[in-house]
Scaffold this active site. Structure first.
Site, PDB file in Angstrom:
ATOM      1  N   LYS A   1       0.841  -1.200   0.000  1.00 52.63           N
ATOM      2  CA  LYS A   1       0.000   0.000   0.000  1.00 52.63           C
ATOM      3  C   LYS A   1       0.874   1.248   0.000  1.00 52.63           C
ATOM      4  O   LYS A   1       2.064   1.202   0.286  1.00 52.63           O
ATOM      5  CB  LYS A   1      -0.940  -0.013   1.207  1.00 52.63           C
TER       6      LYS A   1
ATOM      7  N   TYR B   1      15.100  29.627  10.059  1.00 48.24           N
ATOM      8  CA  TYR B   1      13.867  30.355  10.339  1.00 48.24           C
ATOM      9  C   TYR B   1      13.531  30.300  11.827  1.00 48.24           C
ATOM     10  O   TYR B   1      13.655  29.256  12.476  1.00 48.24           O
ATOM     11  CB  TYR B   1      12.694  29.756   9.554  1.00 48.24           C
TER      12      TYR B   1
END
Length: 359
Positions: free
Chosen positions: A35, A255
């Protein structure tokens, strides 16, 4: 030149890990779970790497059909079953097996007319409370399925919530096993209960089919490291240092200035960020390997870059090799540091990352 970040996928590691899964439960057949595009590794590569599996299991109907187009002739199983009546002719045409977990699905099957033989996997909710019939409703669901002429076989299945933590006070493995055995007593058909954790830690529960997933890709669902079980990493994510900065005490990186140096430091900038699939929430100190030496991230992960501490690696420079996870650094260790699981890191690999196959 292309950006230096590359995910290397080892077909031989896939083959090896499947052999480990099968050796843990030698009397059972094995569904290779593919999957989410084979946990980010690619369906095409999974078909080759898992060629020795007895079947492939996934949740996406279109990917199931794609497996047939890729030449997979052995069984295919949809672990969540079908989602709409329109799926049923497609599943019948391509001989795709499916889970059945609710009355609505049984009603759609009762109304469906086909000459093809269908193979249903009736799911029990033995306590995880996601999909499936509760034990006291399971037998009635089984009898409804059995009366449908097109249904040629019924496999009984459940999913364990805590196979890696058998004594979990919320729901023990033993209680789930007890409920499953009581709910299926006397019913004819194969049984399938073991995921990766159960296959690795409780192979005595293997029954007729096992459903290894994360272990095939070199990750562990818990209970130790993948290497403890002889598993090999299938995906190795590497990049390079593309910039170097020397900073003084009191200077910040990234940041939000989340990291502030308390001494003179050498900072390396790596071509890898959250748009490549690296976790943005990874904290300072998340492990990385630069030129074969361990170090850690510093500052906030950016979209395209992250920073690492090169202070103790004086030879590191622009072009130095960086391993984000894989052969030298287990993906589960990186995931643990970032407060997540290896599954998420594998599946989050971005399409823009170049992928190559290795031995």
């Amino acid at each position: 030149m292309p950006r230096p970040i590359v995910a290397s996928i080892s077909i031989s590691a896939l083959q090896h890990n499947l052999s480990v899964a099968k050796a843990r439960a030698p009397k059972a057949r094995a569904w290779g779970v593919v999957k989410a595009n084979a946990y980010g590794h690619g369906l095409e590569r999974a078909v080759r790497g898992l060629a020795a599996a007895d079947g492939l299991a996934l949740i996406e109907v279109d990917y199931a059909v794609r497996l047939r187009e890729l030449g997979w002739t052995k069984p295919i199983l949809l672990l969540e079953g079908f989602f709409d009546a329109a799926d049923l002719p497609l599943l019948a045409r391509h001989d795709i097996q499916f889970a059945v977990h609710c009355d609505e699905q049984i009603s759609l099957l009762e109304a469906f007319r086909t000459d093809a033989g269908l193979h249903a996997h009736l799911k029990m909710n033995s306590g995880m409370n996601r999909l499936g019939f509760k034990p006291d409703a399971y037998r009635a669901a089984y009898e409804r399925l059995k009366k449908i002429p097109a249904i040629r076989s019924i496999t009984m299945m459940t999913h364990f919530a805590n196979a890696d933590d058998a004594g979990n006070p919320g729901l023990s493995l033993q209680e789930q096993v007890r409920r499953f055995e009581a709910g299926t007593a006397g019913l004819e058909g194969a049984r399938s209960v073991c995921n990766s954790a159960a296959d690795l830690l409780h192979p005595e529960l293997a029954h007729d089919w096992v459903r290894p997933g994360i272990m095939l890709y070199g990750g562990t669902p818990g209970g130790g490291s993948a290497a403890d079980f002889g598993l090999r990493p299938v995906m190795t994510l590497t990049s390079e240092i593309i910039g170097v900065q020397d900073i003084a005490p009191g200077e910040a990186v990234g940041y939000g200035s989340r990291f502030v140096a308390d001494k003179p430091m050498k900072v390396g900038v790596v071509a890898c960020g959250y748009a490549d699939g690296y976790p943005r929430h990874a904290p300072n100190g998340t492990p990385v390997v630069v030129d074969g030496q361990r170090t850690g991230t510093i500052g906030r992960v950016s979209m395209d870059m992250l920073a690492v501490d090169l202070t103790a690696i004086p030879g590191a420079r622009v072009g130095s090799r960086v391993e984000l996870w894989g052969e030298a650094l287990p993906i589960d260790e990186v995931a643990f540091a970032a407060g997540t699981i290896g599954y998420e890191l594998m599946c989050a690999l971005a399409p823009r990352v170049a992928v190559r196959e290795v031995a």
